[in-house]
Design an enzyme around this catalytic site. Structure first.
Site, PDB file in Angstrom:
ATOM      1  N   ASP A  91     107.315 -43.884 113.158  1.00 49.63           N
ATOM      2  CA  ASP A  91     108.625 -43.790 113.508  1.00 49.63           C
ATOM      3  C   ASP A  91     109.482 -43.209 112.421  1.00 49.63           C
ATOM      4  O   ASP A  91     110.058 -43.767 111.553  1.00 49.63           O
ATOM      5  CB  ASP A  91     109.335 -45.129 113.920  1.00 49.63           C
ATOM      6  CG  ASP A  91     110.454 -45.404 114.553  1.00 49.63           C
ATOM      7  OD1 ASP A  91     111.405 -44.356 114.289  1.00 49.63           O
ATOM      8  OD2 ASP A  91     111.121 -46.366 114.834  1.00 49.63           O
ATOM      9  N   LYS A 121     117.810 -39.538 116.035  1.00 46.10           N
ATOM     10  CA  LYS A 121     119.001 -39.438 115.334  1.00 46.10           C
ATOM     11  C   LYS A 121     119.212 -37.804 114.860  1.00 46.10           C
ATOM     12  O   LYS A 121     120.039 -37.263 115.763  1.00 46.10           O
ATOM     13  CB  LYS A 121     118.757 -40.379 114.380  1.00 46.10           C
ATOM     14  CG  LYS A 121     118.840 -41.589 114.476  1.00 46.10           C
ATOM     15  CD  LYS A 121     119.152 -42.531 113.298  1.00 46.10           C
ATOM     16  CE  LYS A 121     119.086 -44.078 113.669  1.00 46.10           C
ATOM     17  NZ  LYS A 121     120.171 -44.511 114.564  1.00 46.10           N
ATOM     18  N   PHE A 143     112.436 -52.214 112.528  1.00 48.34           N
ATOM     19  CA  PHE A 143     113.528 -51.895 113.362  1.00 48.34           C
ATOM     20  C   PHE A 143     113.218 -50.643 114.415  1.00 48.34           C
ATOM     21  O   PHE A 143     113.258 -49.717 113.525  1.00 48.34           O
ATOM     22  CB  PHE A 143     114.861 -51.937 112.651  1.00 48.34           C
ATOM     23  CG  PHE A 143     116.113 -51.640 113.584  1.00 48.34           C
ATOM     24  CD1 PHE A 143     116.575 -52.551 114.260  1.00 48.34           C
ATOM     25  CD2 PHE A 143     116.509 -50.273 113.952  1.00 48.34           C
ATOM     26  CE1 PHE A 143     117.680 -52.561 114.936  1.00 48.34           C
ATOM     27  CE2 PHE A 143     117.439 -50.192 114.854  1.00 48.34           C
ATOM     28  CZ  PHE A 143     118.067 -51.196 115.308  1.00 48.34           C
TER      29      PHE A 143
END
Length: 402
Positions: free
Chosen positions: A226, A255, A141
């Site tokens: 990531d 984030k 994801f």
């Protein structure tokens, strides 16, 4: 009708139904706790998918934002501003790299990393133009843009958004042999999550990341990590790659970099990688804006103390000890994760992940389900041990009730 029901009905009437939230309407939050419109308090055990690593309304971050709001919030990159150089220098130093390319959202950072790898492949490695390949892992994801969902194996994320972007090779996560076979002379990068969050907090086999690092170095391929969810303290280290002593060529961050205050993301690498860009070839109106830089600078300063990484490591050990006691009792089939991050697989006879999440919400604990029977636990790193134990006790009571 209750205030909660009225607010949800209004939201459903005027918003696209691309989310299916739990039936709670939050009106305020502090630390690890949120309060709804009815005045009821809930323990946040999700932390905005790690965007809120430092808790809701963290005073240091709010003060940094307030101070910058009084000065200047946006210039665009058409002009310099006085927070940009410090932000780039401090983030590069935190990562042990030389250069930073700031964006806003995690998906933008992933898209930027893809463009970086392709351009590097053509300009530096010598791959024929238009033939670059990037190897990714199944169950990944990395975001929801059309290019990113093109290499997703999640049908909900991918279906009916074609035609899909070519140039990606998908291999099983954790399989070094498959990865080695997929890398060709036209491969420019391997892009992986050090821990797959959305897939259920999947931790790769020991030695996998180190093997990826060795393979990519041998084949002259960029290793792009990531760390949007796994990074910035969540696993007990600044970066999840550190658990195997691995330093990738490219960090993809987001984030928690914005402290739960503003969206901030970045691609961080050395000059021989990010140096492929020239003025006008890539950009963002809001990327690297003064407000974002001010908040992110405070995040970096907080990470430099090491206290949040230590809290995640110590409380994470406690969390996993307690969760693993549930395995084998009939309700929990497996627990995975690292630091203050866990995926808990529920025996289907005890309910779906959504049903368990709803029952926990009724007891004042907020988690999120994924892939049917799994719930994810990722509280803010500032959570107290007492609150963490209280949340775990509510989980035990839900599971015991069957």
């Amino acid at each position: 009708m209750s205030r909660t029901a009225d607010a949800i009905r209004s939201a459903d009437a005027h918003s696209a139904h691309n989310y299916h939230p739990l039936p709670i309407v939050v009106t305020s939050a502090e630390g690890a706790w949120m309060t709804d419109v009815e005045g009821r308090r809930y323990l946040d055990m999700l932390a905005g998918y790690s965007a809120l690593n430092f808790g809701h309304g963290n005073r240091r971050l709010i003060d940094a934002a307030h101070a910058q709001l009084e000065r200047v919030t946006l210039t665009s990159r058409a002009f310099h501003h006085d927070r940009f150089a410090d932000f780039c220098a401090e983030l590069a130093a935190l990562c042990g790299k030389e250069a930073v390319l700031p964006m806003n959202t995690g998906a933008e950072a992933v898209e930027t990393a893809i463009k970086t790898a392709r351009k590097w492949g053509y300009k530096v490695k010598g791959v024929p133009d238009g033939h670059a390949k990037i190897v990714v892992a199944a169950d990944n994801f990395h975001g929801r843009t059309t290019t990113i969902v093109s290499f997703s194996t999640d049908h909900e994320a991918r279906d009916h958004y074609g035609p899909y972007t070519p140039g990606f090779e998908i291999v099983p996560y954790g399989d070094l042999t498959a990865l080695a076979h997929a890398v060709t002379p036209n491969t420019v990068a391997v892009m992986l999550e050090p821990i797959q969050g959305e897939a259920g907090v999947l931790v790769p086999p020991a030695g996998y990341l180190a093997g990826v690092r060795e393979l990519t170095r041998e084949r002259n391929v960029l290793f792009m990590a990531d760390e949007i969810q796994s990074g910035l303290g969540r696993t007990g280290r600044t970066f999840a790659c550190e658990h195997e002593g691995v330093v990738p060529d490219v960090y993809i961050l987001g984030k928690a970099l914005g402290g739960g205050v503003v969206p901030v993301s970045a691609v961080v690498a050395d000059r021989d990688v990010l140096g492929v860009f020239r003025p006008g070839e890539h950009g963002s109106t809001f990327g690297g804006n003064p407000l974002a830089c001010a908040v992110a600078l405070e995040v970096i300063a907080m990470l430099r103390t090491g206290e949040y990484q230590q809290r995640a490591a110590e409380l994470g050990d406690h969390l996993h000890r307690e969760l693993n006691l549930l395995v084998g009792g009939g309700a929990v089939t497996a627990v995975r994760g690292r630091g203050l991050w866990a995926g808990v697989d529920i025996e289907p006879s005890h309910g779906t992940g959504r049903e368990i999440s709803e029952k926990l919400m009724e007891l004042g604990v907020l988690v999120k389900d994924t892939h049917g029977s799994t719930i994810r636990i990722a509280p803010p790193l500032v959570i107290s041990k007492e609150d963490l134990d209280w949340g775990l006790e509510q989980l035990r009571s839900v599971l015991a009730a069957g």
